[in-house]
Design a protein around this motif. Structure first.
Motif, PDB file in Angstrom:
ATOM      1  N   GLY A  77     -12.481  -5.386   0.182  1.00  0.00           N
ATOM      2  CA  GLY A  77     -11.388  -6.470   0.316  1.00  0.00           C
ATOM      3  C   GLY A  77     -10.589  -6.801  -0.796  1.00  0.00           C
ATOM      4  O   GLY A  77     -10.930  -6.030  -1.920  1.00  0.00           O
ATOM      5  N   VAL A  78      -9.732  -7.638  -0.841  1.00  0.00           N
ATOM      6  CA  VAL A  78      -9.388  -8.333   0.137  1.00  0.00           C
ATOM      7  C   VAL A  78      -8.271  -7.757   1.246  1.00  0.00           C
ATOM      8  O   VAL A  78      -7.430  -7.010   0.772  1.00  0.00           O
ATOM      9  N   PHE A  79      -8.252  -8.028   2.582  1.00  0.00           N
ATOM     10  CA  PHE A  79      -7.464  -7.648   3.552  1.00  0.00           C
ATOM     11  C   PHE A  79      -6.512  -8.391   3.904  1.00  0.00           C
ATOM     12  O   PHE A  79      -6.947  -9.934   4.346  1.00  0.00           O
ATOM     13  N   ASP A  80      -5.254  -8.510   4.081  1.00  0.00           N
ATOM     14  CA  ASP A  80      -4.352  -9.282   4.686  1.00  0.00           C
ATOM     15  C   ASP A  80      -4.523  -9.330   6.013  1.00  0.00           C
ATOM     16  O   ASP A  80      -5.312  -8.760   6.526  1.00  0.00           O
ATOM     17  N   GLU A  81      -3.496 -10.154   6.610  1.00  0.00           N
ATOM     18  CA  GLU A  81      -3.855 -10.572   8.263  1.00  0.00           C
ATOM     19  C   GLU A  81      -3.745  -9.175   9.026  1.00  0.00           C
ATOM     20  O   GLU A  81      -4.593  -9.110   9.983  1.00  0.00           O
ATOM     21  N   ALA A  82      -2.640  -8.436   9.065  1.00  0.00           N
ATOM     22  CA  ALA A  82      -2.571  -7.265   9.749  1.00  0.00           C
ATOM     23  C   ALA A  82      -3.645  -6.188   9.383  1.00  0.00           C
ATOM     24  O   ALA A  82      -4.314  -5.622  10.402  1.00  0.00           O
ATOM     25  N   GLN A  83      -4.120  -6.075   8.332  1.00  0.00           N
ATOM     26  CA  GLN A  83      -5.146  -5.158   7.776  1.00  0.00           C
ATOM     27  C   GLN A  83      -6.546  -5.737   8.342  1.00  0.00           C
ATOM     28  O   GLN A  83      -7.368  -4.818   8.960  1.00  0.00           O
ATOM     29  N   GLY A  84      -6.686  -6.950   8.324  1.00  0.00           N
ATOM     30  CA  GLY A  84      -7.981  -7.692   8.858  1.00  0.00           C
ATOM     31  C   GLY A  84      -7.924  -7.362  10.413  1.00  0.00           C
ATOM     32  O   GLY A  84      -9.100  -7.086  10.863  1.00  0.00           O
ATOM     33  N   MET A 189     -12.663 -11.008   3.622  1.00  0.00           N
ATOM     34  CA  MET A 189     -13.535  -9.976   2.979  1.00  0.00           C
ATOM     35  C   MET A 189     -14.443  -9.402   3.992  1.00  0.00           C
ATOM     36  O   MET A 189     -15.091 -10.189   4.666  1.00  0.00           O
ATOM     37  N   LEU A 190     -14.582  -8.134   3.868  1.00  0.00           N
ATOM     38  CA  LEU A 190     -15.629  -7.478   4.716  1.00  0.00           C
ATOM     39  C   LEU A 190     -16.997  -7.468   4.113  1.00  0.00           C
ATOM     40  O   LEU A 190     -16.974  -7.192   2.841  1.00  0.00           O
ATOM     41  N   ARG A 191     -17.856  -7.965   4.808  1.00  0.00           N
ATOM     42  CA  ARG A 191     -19.243  -8.087   4.062  1.00  0.00           C
ATOM     43  C   ARG A 191     -20.196  -7.488   5.225  1.00  0.00           C
ATOM     44  O   ARG A 191     -20.404  -7.672   6.234  1.00  0.00           O
ATOM     45  N   LEU A 192     -21.050  -6.691   4.535  1.00  0.00           N
ATOM     46  CA  LEU A 192     -22.114  -5.881   5.389  1.00  0.00           C
ATOM     47  C   LEU A 192     -23.400  -6.180   4.665  1.00  0.00           C
ATOM     48  O   LEU A 192     -23.850  -5.637   3.602  1.00  0.00           O
ATOM     49  N   PRO A 193     -24.078  -7.309   5.221  1.00  0.00           N
ATOM     50  CA  PRO A 193     -25.144  -7.837   4.299  1.00  0.00           C
ATOM     51  C   PRO A 193     -26.457  -6.956   4.354  1.00  0.00           C
ATOM     52  O   PRO A 193     -27.365  -7.239   3.411  1.00  0.00           O
ATOM     53  N   ALA A 194     -26.802  -6.236   5.183  1.00  0.00           N
ATOM     54  CA  ALA A 194     -27.920  -5.362   5.288  1.00  0.00           C
ATOM     55  C   ALA A 194     -27.648  -3.854   5.681  1.00  0.00           C
ATOM     56  O   ALA A 194     -28.101  -3.655   6.880  1.00  0.00           O
ATOM     57  N   VAL A 195     -27.402  -3.105   4.639  1.00  0.00           N
ATOM     58  CA  VAL A 195     -26.960  -1.597   4.964  1.00  0.00           C
ATOM     59  C   VAL A 195     -27.956  -0.748   4.762  1.00  0.00           C
ATOM     60  O   VAL A 195     -28.294  -0.582   3.641  1.00  0.00           O
ATOM     61  N   ASP A 196     -28.796  -0.198   5.936  1.00  0.00           N
ATOM     62  CA  ASP A 196     -29.859   0.619   5.925  1.00  0.00           C
ATOM     63  C   ASP A 196     -29.351   1.975   6.106  1.00  0.00           C
ATOM     64  O   ASP A 196     -28.199   2.411   6.489  1.00  0.00           O
ATOM     65  N   ASP A 197     -30.265   2.885   6.048  1.00  0.00           N
ATOM     66  CA  ASP A 197     -29.995   4.349   6.553  1.00  0.00           C
ATOM     67  C   ASP A 197     -29.289   4.634   7.701  1.00  0.00           C
ATOM     68  O   ASP A 197     -28.304   5.394   7.770  1.00  0.00           O
ATOM     69  N   THR A 198     -29.749   4.052   8.868  1.00  0.00           N
ATOM     70  CA  THR A 198     -29.103   3.877   9.971  1.00  0.00           C
ATOM     71  C   THR A 198     -27.459   3.516   9.920  1.00  0.00           C
ATOM     72  O   THR A 198     -26.790   4.245  10.501  1.00  0.00           O
ATOM     73  N   LEU A 199     -27.449   2.193   9.179  1.00  0.00           N
ATOM     74  CA  LEU A 199     -26.004   1.781   9.454  1.00  0.00           C
ATOM     75  C   LEU A 199     -25.103   2.767   8.529  1.00  0.00           C
ATOM     76  O   LEU A 199     -23.880   2.929   8.694  1.00  0.00           O
ATOM     77  N   ARG A 200     -25.604   3.283   7.219  1.00  0.00           N
ATOM     78  CA  ARG A 200     -24.930   4.014   6.508  1.00  0.00           C
ATOM     79  C   ARG A 200     -24.272   5.362   7.132  1.00  0.00           C
ATOM     80  O   ARG A 200     -23.169   5.579   6.497  1.00  0.00           O
ATOM     81  N   THR A 201     -24.878   5.800   7.996  1.00  0.00           N
ATOM     82  CA  THR A 201     -24.415   6.961   8.678  1.00  0.00           C
ATOM     83  C   THR A 201     -23.255   6.635   9.629  1.00  0.00           C
ATOM     84  O   THR A 201     -22.293   7.600  10.074  1.00  0.00           O
ATOM     85  N   ARG A 202     -22.833   5.433   9.732  1.00  0.00           N
ATOM     86  CA  ARG A 202     -21.765   5.107  10.477  1.00  0.00           C
ATOM     87  C   ARG A 202     -20.528   4.741   9.828  1.00  0.00           C
ATOM     88  O   ARG A 202     -19.420   4.363  10.233  1.00  0.00           O
ATOM     89  N   LEU A 203     -20.687   4.487   8.504  1.00  0.00           N
ATOM     90  CA  LEU A 203     -19.763   3.898   7.552  1.00  0.00           C
ATOM     91  C   LEU A 203     -18.185   4.755   7.401  1.00  0.00           C
ATOM     92  O   LEU A 203     -17.358   4.181   7.128  1.00  0.00           O
ATOM     93  N   ASP A 204     -18.463   5.809   7.698  1.00  0.00           N
ATOM     94  CA  ASP A 204     -17.320   6.943   7.674  1.00  0.00           C
ATOM     95  C   ASP A 204     -16.410   6.608   8.526  1.00  0.00           C
ATOM     96  O   ASP A 204     -15.030   6.807   8.296  1.00  0.00           O
ATOM     97  N   ALA A 205     -16.771   5.937   9.776  1.00  0.00           N
ATOM     98  CA  ALA A 205     -15.713   5.524  10.541  1.00  0.00           C
ATOM     99  C   ALA A 205     -14.799   4.215  10.274  1.00  0.00           C
ATOM    100  O   ALA A 205     -13.626   4.216  10.633  1.00  0.00           O
ATOM    101  N   LEU A 206     -15.275   3.755   9.039  1.00  0.00           N
ATOM    102  CA  LEU A 206     -14.408   2.853   8.606  1.00  0.00           C
ATOM    103  C   LEU A 206     -13.416   3.097   7.523  1.00  0.00           C
ATOM    104  O   LEU A 206     -12.223   2.305   7.280  1.00  0.00           O
ATOM    105  N   THR A 207     -13.492   4.227   6.783  1.00  0.00           N
ATOM    106  CA  THR A 207     -12.799   4.669   5.717  1.00  0.00           C
ATOM    107  C   THR A 207     -11.183   4.611   6.214  1.00  0.00           C
ATOM    108  O   THR A 207     -10.297   4.232   5.439  1.00  0.00           O
TER     109      THR A 207
END
Length: 219
Positions: A77-84, A189-207
């Motif tokens: 982050g930080v993301f504005d209103e439209a980005q958020g 602000m985007l917050r991912l409090p507990a990124v484990d191996d399973t969640l890491r495989t999905r993060l590319d979708a956020l790019t």
């Protein structure tokens, strides 16, 4: 005499052979049994044992290190209103509920000790060389409107930036000035409090919806 020695040697060998084969066990003479068949019954899945090659061992060690990697907290982050709003829709479809938050934040204004604008890249490179000769470090600009230029440091208040400018002046810097690089910005602000191996495989979708902002360890 020689014949007696030969007969004695044959007799001794015969007795030893009979003893080693257990033929004298009825007379109380027999070698100690070295086999322990009861241990065979104590083996646990002996058919599962296999010999690992050097490559197998490296792959196993790598897999163990990856499996042992702990979960980590990431933010962007930080993301504005439209980005958020765009980011929220993607998060709701791509990641499990409860694995992320979008928190309202205010990013403070940023003031810098600025040098520029320079007429061309050659003039900019010359100024960088001069600063290096004074053992002064510079940092990249985040506001494209200030290029071609240099920042000698960023500060949260104008007063702090002015104090730094005075210090640079005493070190021989003559053409720097204080400018506001960024105004105060509100957003999420985007917050991912507990990124484990399973969640890491999905993060590319956020790019595509991170607006060029990289995920980094939480502060």
């Amino acid at each position: 005499m020689f014949r007696f020695l030969v007969l004695a040697l044959v007799l001794v060998n015969s007795v030893y052979f009979a003893w080693s084969q257990g033929l004298l066990q009825t007379f109380g003479f027999a070698p100690v049994q070295q086999t322990e068949p009861q241990r065979m019954g104590q083996q646990i899945k002996p058919d599962a044992l296999r010999v690992l090659t050097a490559q197998d061992l490296r792959l196993t060690e790598t897999a163990a290190r990856v499996a042992a990697r702990p979960a980590e907290c990431l933010q962007a982050g930080v993301f504005d209103e439209a980005q958020g709003a765009v980011l929220r829709r993607t998060l709701e479809s791509a990641l499990p509920a409860g694995s992320w938050t979008l928190d309202a934040v205010v990013e403070p204004a940023r003031w810098i000790v600025y040098m520029g604008k320079y007429t061309n890249a050659e003039a900019l490179a010359k100024k960088r060389s001069e600063l290096a000769s004074l053992n002064l470090k510079f940092e990249p600009l985040t506001n494209p409107e200030l290029g071609l230029g240099l920042s000698l440091g960023g500060f949260e208040t104008q007063a702090a930036a002015n104090a730094a400018l005075d210090a640079f002046s005493r070190r021989g810097v003559r053409t720097a000035r204080v400018v506001q690089e960024r105004a105060e910005v509100g957003g999420v602000m985007l917050r991912l409090p507990a990124v484990d191996d399973t969640l890491r495989t999905r993060l590319d979708a956020l790019t595509p919806v991170l607006a060029g902002k990289a995920l980094s360890p939480c502060q």
